[in-house]
Design an enzyme around this catalytic site. Structure first.
Site, PDB file in Angstrom:
ATOM      1  N   ARG A 170      16.248 -14.219   5.513  1.00  8.18           N
ATOM      2  CA  ARG A 170      15.276 -13.645   6.174  1.00  8.18           C
ATOM      3  C   ARG A 170      15.176 -13.820   7.632  1.00  8.18           C
ATOM      4  O   ARG A 170      14.312 -13.349   8.223  1.00  8.18           O
ATOM      5  CB  ARG A 170      13.764 -14.161   5.739  1.00  8.18           C
ATOM      6  CG  ARG A 170      13.518 -13.192   4.328  1.00  8.18           C
ATOM      7  CD  ARG A 170      12.097 -13.751   3.977  1.00  8.18           C
ATOM      8  NE  ARG A 170      12.414 -13.492   2.567  1.00  8.18           N
ATOM      9  CZ  ARG A 170      11.505 -13.253   1.780  1.00  8.18           C
ATOM     10  NH1 ARG A 170      10.232 -12.958   2.314  1.00  8.18           N
ATOM     11  NH2 ARG A 170      11.419 -13.019   0.392  1.00  8.18           N
ATOM     12  N   ARG A 191       2.819 -10.396   6.116  1.00  8.72           N
ATOM     13  CA  ARG A 191       4.090 -10.342   5.546  1.00  8.72           C
ATOM     14  C   ARG A 191       4.994  -9.316   6.247  1.00  8.72           C
ATOM     15  O   ARG A 191       6.039  -9.573   6.592  1.00  8.72           O
ATOM     16  CB  ARG A 191       4.304 -10.597   4.164  1.00  8.72           C
ATOM     17  CG  ARG A 191       3.924 -11.897   3.829  1.00  8.72           C
ATOM     18  CD  ARG A 191       3.360 -11.839   2.172  1.00  8.72           C
ATOM     19  NE  ARG A 191       4.160 -11.279   1.247  1.00  8.72           N
ATOM     20  CZ  ARG A 191       3.687 -10.597   0.146  1.00  8.72           C
ATOM     21  NH1 ARG A 191       2.349 -10.676   0.066  1.00  8.72           N
ATOM     22  NH2 ARG A 191       4.489  -9.952  -0.779  1.00  8.72           N
ATOM     23  N   ARG A 193       0.600  -4.551  -7.650  1.00  8.94           N
ATOM     24  CA  ARG A 193       1.552  -5.531  -8.308  1.00  8.94           C
ATOM     25  C   ARG A 193       0.930  -6.328  -9.116  1.00  8.94           C
ATOM     26  O   ARG A 193      -0.036  -7.021  -8.817  1.00  8.94           O
ATOM     27  CB  ARG A 193       2.729  -5.989  -7.288  1.00  8.94           C
ATOM     28  CG  ARG A 193       3.325  -7.306  -7.839  1.00  8.94           C
ATOM     29  CD  ARG A 193       4.447  -7.727  -7.223  1.00  8.94           C
ATOM     30  NE  ARG A 193       3.922  -8.144  -5.864  1.00  8.94           N
ATOM     31  CZ  ARG A 193       4.887  -8.562  -4.854  1.00  8.94           C
ATOM     32  NH1 ARG A 193       6.137  -8.495  -4.972  1.00  8.94           N
ATOM     33  NH2 ARG A 193       4.467  -9.002  -3.871  1.00  8.94           N
ATOM     34  N   ARG A 252      -0.493 -11.792  -7.770  1.00  2.26           N
ATOM     35  CA  ARG A 252       0.060 -13.045  -6.792  1.00  2.26           C
ATOM     36  C   ARG A 252      -0.785 -13.438  -6.007  1.00  2.26           C
ATOM     37  O   ARG A 252      -1.595 -12.474  -5.288  1.00  2.26           O
ATOM     38  CB  ARG A 252       1.421 -12.543  -6.259  1.00  2.26           C
ATOM     39  CG  ARG A 252       2.631 -12.882  -7.033  1.00  2.26           C
ATOM     40  CD  ARG A 252       3.821 -12.472  -6.497  1.00  2.26           C
ATOM     41  NE  ARG A 252       4.122 -12.523  -5.269  1.00  2.26           N
ATOM     42  CZ  ARG A 252       5.288 -12.346  -4.414  1.00  2.26           C
ATOM     43  NH1 ARG A 252       6.318 -11.830  -5.142  1.00  2.26           N
ATOM     44  NH2 ARG A 252       5.377 -12.625  -3.370  1.00  2.26           N
ATOM     45  N   LYS A 290      12.924  -5.626  -4.213  1.00  6.11           N
ATOM     46  CA  LYS A 290      13.992  -6.149  -4.418  1.00  6.11           C
ATOM     47  C   LYS A 290      13.958  -7.162  -5.914  1.00  6.11           C
ATOM     48  O   LYS A 290      14.979  -7.199  -6.544  1.00  6.11           O
ATOM     49  CB  LYS A 290      14.121  -7.301  -3.150  1.00  6.11           C
ATOM     50  CG  LYS A 290      14.023  -6.790  -1.797  1.00  6.11           C
ATOM     51  CD  LYS A 290      14.029  -7.966  -0.813  1.00  6.11           C
ATOM     52  CE  LYS A 290      12.889  -8.550  -0.727  1.00  6.11           C
ATOM     53  NZ  LYS A 290      11.587  -7.846  -0.505  1.00  6.11           N
TER      54      LYS A 290
HETATM   55  P1  AP5 Z   1       9.041  -6.114  -6.206  1.00  4.18           P
HETATM   56  O1  AP5 Z   1      10.120  -5.731  -6.825  1.00  4.18           O
HETATM   57  O2  AP5 Z   1       7.845  -7.124  -6.481  1.00  4.18           O
HETATM   58  O3  AP5 Z   1       9.198  -6.042  -4.439  1.00  4.18           O
HETATM   59  P2  AP5 Z   1       9.802  -6.946  -3.593  1.00  4.18           P
HETATM   60  O4  AP5 Z   1      10.654  -6.046  -2.713  1.00  4.18           O
HETATM   61  O5  AP5 Z   1      10.536  -8.083  -4.340  1.00  4.18           O
HETATM   62  O6  AP5 Z   1       8.726  -7.701  -2.860  1.00  4.18           O
HETATM   63  P3  AP5 Z   1       7.966  -9.036  -2.530  1.00  4.18           P
HETATM   64  O7  AP5 Z   1       6.638  -8.975  -2.115  1.00  4.18           O
HETATM   65  O8  AP5 Z   1       8.186  -9.800  -3.870  1.00  4.18           O
HETATM   66  O9  AP5 Z   1       8.755  -9.574  -1.544  1.00  4.18           O
HETATM   67  P4  AP5 Z   1       8.771 -10.989  -0.784  1.00  4.18           P
HETATM   68  O10 AP5 Z   1       9.659 -10.874   0.294  1.00  4.18           O
HETATM   69  O11 AP5 Z   1       6.863 -10.799   0.065  1.00  4.18           O
HETATM   70  O12 AP5 Z   1       7.972 -11.931  -1.854  1.00  4.18           O
HETATM   71  P5  AP5 Z   1       9.144 -13.139  -2.237  1.00  4.18           P
HETATM   72  O13 AP5 Z   1       8.712 -13.555  -3.565  1.00  4.18           O
HETATM   73  O14 AP5 Z   1      10.488 -12.820  -1.937  1.00  4.18           O
HETATM   74  O15 AP5 Z   1       8.196  -4.458  -6.128  1.00  4.18           O
HETATM   75  C1  AP5 Z   1       6.741  -4.583  -5.663  1.00  4.18           C
HETATM   76  C2  AP5 Z   1       5.796  -3.495  -6.612  1.00  4.18           C
HETATM   77  O16 AP5 Z   1       6.209  -2.543  -6.453  1.00  4.18           O
HETATM   78  C3  AP5 Z   1       5.883  -3.947  -7.779  1.00  4.18           C
HETATM   79  O17 AP5 Z   1       4.400  -4.015  -8.554  1.00  4.18           O
HETATM   80  C4  AP5 Z   1       6.683  -3.149  -8.451  1.00  4.18           C
HETATM   81  O18 AP5 Z   1       6.264  -2.785  -9.956  1.00  4.18           O
HETATM   82  C5  AP5 Z   1       6.661  -1.813  -7.727  1.00  4.18           C
HETATM   83  N1  AP5 Z   1       7.767  -1.211  -7.491  1.00  4.18           N
HETATM   84  C6  AP5 Z   1       8.940  -1.577  -7.378  1.00  4.18           C
HETATM   85  N2  AP5 Z   1      10.018  -0.382  -7.133  1.00  4.18           N
HETATM   86  C7  AP5 Z   1       9.157   0.693  -7.478  1.00  4.18           C
HETATM   87  C8  AP5 Z   1       9.712   1.818  -7.310  1.00  4.18           C
HETATM   88  N3  AP5 Z   1      10.925   2.364  -6.942  1.00  4.18           N
HETATM   89  N4  AP5 Z   1       8.499   2.878  -7.680  1.00  4.18           N
HETATM   90  C9  AP5 Z   1       7.303   2.396  -7.693  1.00  4.18           C
HETATM   91  N5  AP5 Z   1       6.834   1.161  -7.821  1.00  4.18           N
HETATM   92  C10 AP5 Z   1       7.964   0.245  -7.430  1.00  4.18           C
HETATM   93  O19 AP5 Z   1       8.465 -14.468  -1.188  1.00  4.18           O
HETATM   94  C11 AP5 Z   1       6.943 -14.837  -1.353  1.00  4.18           C
HETATM   95  C12 AP5 Z   1       6.977 -15.857  -0.235  1.00  4.18           C
HETATM   96  O20 AP5 Z   1       7.843 -16.886  -0.419  1.00  4.18           O
HETATM   97  C13 AP5 Z   1       7.227 -15.377   1.310  1.00  4.18           C
HETATM   98  O21 AP5 Z   1       5.862 -14.833   1.829  1.00  4.18           O
HETATM   99  C14 AP5 Z   1       7.404 -16.648   2.051  1.00  4.18           C
HETATM  100  O22 AP5 Z   1       6.168 -17.418   2.043  1.00  4.18           O
HETATM  101  C15 AP5 Z   1       8.300 -17.446   0.869  1.00  4.18           C
HETATM  102  N6  AP5 Z   1       9.727 -17.178   1.156  1.00  4.18           N
HETATM  103  C16 AP5 Z   1      10.594 -16.290   0.308  1.00  4.18           C
HETATM  104  N7  AP5 Z   1      11.873 -16.295   0.798  1.00  4.18           N
HETATM  105  C17 AP5 Z   1      11.914 -16.963   2.158  1.00  4.18           C
HETATM  106  C18 AP5 Z   1      12.930 -17.083   2.723  1.00  4.18           C
HETATM  107  N8  AP5 Z   1      13.922 -16.590   2.768  1.00  4.18           N
HETATM  108  N9  AP5 Z   1      12.522 -17.857   3.980  1.00  4.18           N
HETATM  109  C19 AP5 Z   1      11.470 -18.446   3.920  1.00  4.18           C
HETATM  110  N10 AP5 Z   1      10.235 -17.998   3.537  1.00  4.18           N
HETATM  111  C20 AP5 Z   1      10.607 -17.313   2.319  1.00  4.18           C
END
Ligand code: AP5
Length: 231
Positions: free
Chosen positions: A95, A178, A134, A167, A13
């Site tokens: 979410r 998660r 990552r 991270r 994402k």
């Molecule tokens: P990446 O693009 O980083 O994946 P992502 O889907 O963004 O995954 P996240 O882990 O960032 O999602 P998340 O929901 O845990 O974290 P967030 O920051 O939103 O890609 C991942 C890896 O794969 C990278 O290394 C990339 O290079 C690689 N990759 C990507 N596409 C690829 C492909 N096609 N082929 C090969 N490799 C590829 O949230 C963090 C924390 O914040 C949560 O745990 C929670 O505590 C809090 N939080 C965030 N939003 C909310 C909410 N709405 N409500 C409550 N808590 C929340």
């Protein structure tokens, strides 16, 4: 227009938000980014969020929704002072069912509505593999992967020269928590939006560029929006 990028942790994402946002001239609202910048700010609120974040749990809905509403207000202000973005791309929000209801109400209060939900599908074993590889830039947030998308120089960001780090919530324990939370709290939202005819599925288990093309096409087919070429 308002488009949600939905998918489990590691589905891409964050990676795709940056690319698609630029291609389609959209603003983005990424709740994970909003929380990381609050943590970096070192405020009381940031410390409160950090404890939840590091454990891989969800930040409470009221706090999350308040931050999103604040960002929507800021975007509306920017629009009234001449900004020409064509809409908003949501990364990592909503979410929970509660957050989805709050988003619907917030858009309705502004005379707007959700345009589409793009669901990025990737098998669980691939998600774990990706998250353990990552790395992110500690300054600008650019996402890398040691296997599929490494920085050109070891641990130095290609974009801003900042240090590229792992991270805090990419430990095996937090990753597993998660992913379990996604199945329980977030996956039911995909069903709900599907019933409303809003979901387009994209196969995310392909090279990054191919996934970007599919997402751009999916959004364009729903909205009829022409790519904002040259902007
Ligand atoms: P990446 O693009 O980083 O994946 P992502 O889907 O963004 O995954 P996240 O882990 O960032 O999602 P998340 O929901 O845990 O974290 P967030 O920051 O939103 O890609 C991942 C890896 O794969 C990278 O290394 C990339 O290079 C690689 N990759 C990507 N596409 C690829 C492909 N096609 N082929 C090969 N490799 C590829 O949230 C963090 C924390 O914040 C949560 O745990 C929670 O505590 C809090 N939080 C965030 N939003 C909310 C909410 N709405 N409500 C409550 N808590 C929340």
């Amino acid at each position: 227009m308002h488009v949600i990028l939905m998918g489990p942790q590691g589905s891409g994402k964050g990676t795709q938000t940056e690319r698609v946002r630029t291609r389609l001239n959209l603003a983005s609202i990424a709740t994970g980014e909003l929380f990381r910048s609050a943590i970096k700010g070192g405020t009381g609120l940031g410390r409160q969020i950090q404890a939840v974040y590091d454990r891989g749990e969800l930040v409470p809905d009221d706090l999350t929704v308040a931050l999103v509403e604040e960002r929507l207000d800021k975007l509306a202000q920017e629009r009234s002072s001449g900004s020409t973005v064509d809409g908003v791309l949501y990364d990592g929000f909503p979410r929970t069912i509660g957050q989805a209801d709050a988003l619907r109400q917030a858009l309705c209060a502004r005379g707007e509505e959700l345009t589409a939900v793009v669901a990025i599908d990737v098998p669980r074993e691939r998600l774990i593999e990706r998250l353990s590889g990552r790395r992110v830039c500690s300054t600008c947030g650019r996402v890398y992967n040691v296997v599929s998308d490494p920085p050109k120089a070891d641990s130095i960001c290609d974009v801003c020269g900042g240090s590229v780090i792992q991270r805090a919530d990419d430990t095996p324990e937090a990753v597993s928590k998660r992913l379990d939370l996604y199945d329980v709290e977030t996956a039911p939202l995909v069903d709900r939006y599907s019933n409303q005819g809003l979901v387009i599925h994209v196969d995310g288990d392909r090279p990054i560029d191919e996934v970007t093309e599919s997402i751009v096409e999916a959004i364009q087919s729903t909205t009829g929006l022409a790519a904002a070429s040259g902007r």
